[in-house]
Design a protein around this motif. Structure first.
Motif, short mmCIF file in Angstrom:
data_model
loop_
_atom_site.label_atom_id
_atom_site.label_comp_id
_atom_site.label_asym_id
_atom_site.label_seq_id
_atom_site.Cartn_x
_atom_site.Cartn_y
_atom_site.Cartn_z
N THR A 99 -9.51 2.85 8.99
CA THR A 99 -8.53 1.81 8.67
C THR A 99 -7.40 2.42 7.85
N GLY A 100 -6.39 1.62 7.59
CA GLY A 100 -5.27 2.07 6.76
C GLY A 100 -5.41 1.62 5.33
N SER A 101 -6.58 1.18 4.94
CA SER A 101 -6.77 0.68 3.57
C SER A 101 -7.81 1.51 2.83
N PRO A 135 -6.95 5.72 2.11
CA PRO A 135 -6.53 5.27 3.45
C PRO A 135 -6.01 6.41 4.29
N THR A 136 -5.90 6.14 5.57
CA THR A 136 -5.36 7.12 6.49
C THR A 136 -3.92 7.44 6.13
N GLY A 137 -3.57 8.72 6.22
CA GLY A 137 -2.19 9.13 5.93
C GLY A 137 -1.76 10.20 6.89
#
Length: 348
Positions: A99-101, A135-137
């Motif tokens: 996820t992006g979180s 989170p994903t970066g």
């Protein structure tokens, strides 16, 4: 396999006739992952909760995080060691955050299984927690955090089985101090087992020789740890011999008794030596004197045969009694209720 054949022949005649007895003895013979991979060092960390209750696995529907690897760190690049040495290393878990979180905590519970070089096994409960999981970066950096360590013997194979995984719930966004496994669903998951990469290693199944002087031994080698692919280099001692064309094979067949050593190398030139000893009978299979009881009356069926003592057998002894027509009449050491005639015993 050696075959022992004994033949007890008895010709039964009417009263007054000479009977002939004859006995002969013969020799018998990673799939691709399209998510960000983070590295989290986790050890035997104490949880705030003192009891552990897990929800039904079917209620763990979230797939936010995924445990994809386990490694022991703290040694050299290859994590090389001298077999038999007691080591202490840090358990590093590789986790995909899909996820992006950020997740404030990731926890696991399971059973640590340590298989020693002699194939004895030790098990103990293991659990750990750490966070946050970022989170994903676009250009993320891996991070690690030291916890407790695992102590084992160089050459051991380690894995964690029956894992229950849990991570931050939406509310109240639990941390390692507050996470509750009983109420964490759906932010949870299960995993049957995961191998711990402690460096190049290998397990071997030895197929010992079944007959004296035979060349039917086998070794089934399974490499693990380190970084695949692997190469192999076999040598033999103490009477062993590497068959032609098999010195760089993963598995060996057609072996004699002896000691076999394989140097397993991975793609980073890290190595581990696996030693396997094949055994077999110290002498040929032999059968002691067999005995019989003659039929008492003409046309009767009260004859018996009894096998002699079998020596130097490997595993289960199999018997086969056959009559003069080559028909099997018994598969046990003793047989009663026989008519007069010649009977041959084969022992394997």
């Amino acid at each position: 396999m050696r075959r022992v054949t004994t033949s007890d022949s008895k010709h039964f005649a009417l009263p007054g006739q000479q009977c002939e007895h004859k006995r002969n003895l013969f020799s018998l013979f990673p799939k691709s992952v399209f998510f960000l991979l983070y590295f989290l060092v986790v050890g035997l960390v104490a949880f705030a909760q003192t009891t552990t209750t897990f929800p039904s696995a079917s209620s763990c529907t979230s797939k936010d995080l995924e445990l994809v690897g386990a490694t022991l760190t703290g040694g050299n690049t290859c994590n090389s060691c001298t077999p038999g040495t007691i080591l202490t290393r840090t358990l590093t878990l590789a986790i995909n955050n899909k996820t992006g979180s950020s997740r404030t905590a990731f926890a696991f519970w399971g059973t640590l299984v340590i298989t020693h070089a002699d194939n004895s096994v030790e098990t103990s409960p293991i659990k750990g927690c750490s966070g946050p999981i970022p989170p994903t970066g676009p250009l993320p950096s891996s991070y690690s955090k030291d916890f407790n360590t695992i102590t084992y013997t160089c050459g051991d194979a380690l894995k964690i089985k029956d894992l229950f995984l849990a991570w931050t719930d939406a509310s109240p966004k639990s941390t390692c101090a507050t996470i509750n496994s009983a109420t964490i669903n759906p932010k949870c998951g299960t995993l049957p087992e995961i191998q711990i990469n402690a460096g190049v290693n290998g397990s071997a199944v030895a197929g010992n020789l079944t007959c004296f002087g035979a060349s039917n031994g086998t070794i089934n080698l399974t490499p693990f740890g380190g970084t695949a692919p692997y190469t192999f280099s076999w040598s033999a001692s103490n009477g062993g011999s590497i068959p032609s064309g098999q010195s760089t094979s993963e598995d060996l067949t057609g072996l004699t008794k002896g000691t076999y050593t394989c140097v397993i190398s991975d793609s980073k030139s890290c190595t581990f030596s696996k030693v396997v000893t094949l055994t077999g009978p110290s002498a040929a299979l032999s059968l002691g004197a067999s005995s019989k009881t003659d039929v008492t009356c003409f046309g009767g069926t009260n004859g018996t045969v009894t096998a002699g003592t079998v020596s130097n057998a490997v595993g289960t002894v199999h018997y086969s009694w056959k009559n003069a027509s080559n028909v099997e009449v018994a598969t046990t050491a003793n047989k009663s209720g026989l008519p007069a005639g010649a009977y041959t015993l084969t022992v394997t």
